[in-house]
Design an enzyme around this catalytic site. Structure first.
Site, PDB file in Angstrom:
ATOM      1  N   CYS A  64       2.057  -4.762  48.763  1.00  0.00           N
ATOM      2  CA  CYS A  64       1.019  -5.245  47.857  1.00  0.00           C
ATOM      3  C   CYS A  64       0.905  -6.767  47.839  1.00  0.00           C
ATOM      4  O   CYS A  64      -0.084  -7.306  47.350  1.00  0.00           O
ATOM      5  CB  CYS A  64       1.279  -4.732  46.439  1.00  0.00           C
ATOM      6  N   HIS A 107      -7.038  -2.003  43.428  1.00  0.00           N
ATOM      7  CA  HIS A 107      -5.895  -2.528  44.176  1.00  0.00           C
ATOM      8  C   HIS A 107      -5.893  -2.042  45.630  1.00  0.00           C
ATOM      9  O   HIS A 107      -5.161  -1.126  45.989  1.00  0.00           O
ATOM     10  CB  HIS A 107      -4.603  -2.116  43.469  1.00  0.00           C
ATOM     11  N   CYS A 142       3.915  -7.908  42.370  1.00  0.00           N
ATOM     12  CA  CYS A 142       5.055  -7.081  42.752  1.00  0.00           C
ATOM     13  C   CYS A 142       4.707  -6.337  44.031  1.00  0.00           C
ATOM     14  O   CYS A 142       3.536  -6.146  44.355  1.00  0.00           O
ATOM     15  CB  CYS A 142       5.397  -6.097  41.638  1.00  0.00           C
TER      16      CYS A 142
END
Length: 423
Positions: free
Chosen positions: A90, A378, A409
């Site tokens: 990510c 996302h 994160c």
């Protein structure tokens, strides 16, 4: 500020462009990672020629070993622009920014185009090694027999993503790990739903005010993020059932977790000379950064920012209240709440982050003013560029010297955090 700042005193971030973000399987279902990346790269290249390009993709495309270089050709960019790919789950395009920052000012470089893309609508299915070796060997001797063998493949020959996006080491998803985190840190369902509601309200406010207008590039007939919910409420969120722990103890739902998302995003990284090429747009100083890693099974796989944030702040003798803007990636509402709860605990800071520095009270009212990943979406590799561009625009409108922390994160027990400052 400390002397640390002097090492990074001519690094700048200028907001980039991105596609609207949309739920996987929706309006971008027929789009590829490349087709979403091309219009973004073309629009950025039209503003200035970068000295190099970094692009990332987390869910791999077997036809491309270097999506960044393929993007240069497919988008019709100047082919003399060097380009390479990067990946850190990510944090992919976030770490791409850090890589670019380390290169700017060296080798005659002044401006980098960084970005990432994910089409979570499309999940590759691969042959297991034994089956692939068998078929390839047959092709070398008898192509017709190899084609016939392909037709006879069964599920045992394929690597099927039946468990979704699971961590290889643990065999568990980020959501399952974060359920552990929520229980460990006593993060309630109501707290999570409230954080999700605030995210949607912030994103809708941003859309209504035109905040996203110069950040979002219309693509494939879509001109705005399609995920933010104007009609959501605590009552509606409370009705959703847990999806990772379906017992009465589960708290993570589709409403307080980031959705499967398609999209591409970009950002500029440069020094003063690079900004001149762009026409001196609004930009913020990239003061410093911290990359942290931890054992994935300690307290949840997404808790590395709780180590990185105190280390970065203490290095600059800054308290929470000294930061005017907090842009925190919302993989899950529980993960945001748990990371800040841990970073706010003096014992945690000493034992896990190795920091004995009073950070004071955390200012929740300064977090994600225009929404975050819970509401915007996302797309793994695109999130870093999205959140850094959003922070750069927000911070550049604040008084000189105002500071921001951006935190993302990442799967595998890692996290990236940056300190930005308004010029």
């Amino acid at each position: 500020m400390t002397d640390v700042k002097s090492a990074f005193n001519d690094l700048w971030l200028a907001p980039g462009l991105r596609t609207p973000f949309a739920k996987g399987g929706g309006v971008y279902a027929k789009q590829s990672a490349m087709s979403l990346s091309i219009p973004v790269a073309q629009a950025m290249h039209a503003k200035a020629r970068p000295d190099f390009l970094i692009w990332g993709q987390v869910i791999p495309d077997a036809t491309m070993s270097n999506i960044a270089r393929e993007l240069v050709y497919e988008a019709g960019l100047d082919p003399t622009i060097p380009a390479f790919s990067t990946v850190l789950a990510c944090s992919t395009s976030f770490v791409g920014v850090i890589q670019a920052a380390g290169m700017i000012g060296h080798g005659g470089t002044h401006l980098a185009l960084v970005g990432g893309v994910e089409t979570m609508s499309h999940i590759p299915i691969a042959l297991k090694t034994e089956a692939a070796d068998r078929i390839i060997a047959q092709f070398a001797m008898d192509p017709a027999a190899a084609l016939a063998a392909l037709a006879k493949l069964n599920a045992d020959d394929l690597n099927l993503p039946t468990g979704g996006w699971t961590n290889k080491q643990s065999g568990r998803s980020q959501g399952e790990h974060t359920e552990d985190t929520a229980k460990l840190y006593a993060i309630s369902r109501e707290e999570q739903d409230r954080r999700a509601l605030l995210s949607h309200q912030g994103a809708i406010k941003g859309q209504d005010s035109g905040f996203f207008n110069d950040l979002v590039l219309p693509v494939a007939g879509v001109d705005h993020d399609t995920i933010p919910r104007r009609d959501t409420s605590l009552e509606k969120l409370a009705k959703l059932k847990p999806v990772f722990d379906r017992s009465e103890k589960g708290t993570i739902t589709a409403g307080n977790a980031s959705p499967i998302t398609d999209g591409a995003a970009s950002i500029w990284v440069g020094d003063g000379e690079g900004l001149k090429r762009l026409g001196n747009p609004p930009a913020v100083k990239l003061v410093d950064w911290e990359i942290a890693a931890m054992r994935y099974n300690e307290e949840g796989i997404l808790m590395a920012p709780a180590r990185a944030i105190p280390r970065l702040l203490s290095r600059h003798k800054l308290k929470f209240a000294d930061i005017a803007l907090w842009e925190i990636h919302e993989a899950f509402a529980a993960q945001v709440l748990a990371n800040i709860k841990a970073a706010s605990d003096p014992a945690y800071r000493r034992e896990k982050a190795g920091v004995d520095f009073d950070l004071g009270e955390f200012p929740w009212e300064r977090v994600n003013p225009h929404g975050g990943s819970l509401s915007i979406g996302h797309p793994f590799a695109a999130t870093g560029a999205r959140i850094l561009s959003q922070a750069a625009k927000e911070l550049s409108a604040m008084p000189s010297g105002s500071r921001a922390i951006v935190s993302v994160c990442a799967d595998g027990g890692q996290g990236t955090v940056a300190l930005l400052e308004a010029a």
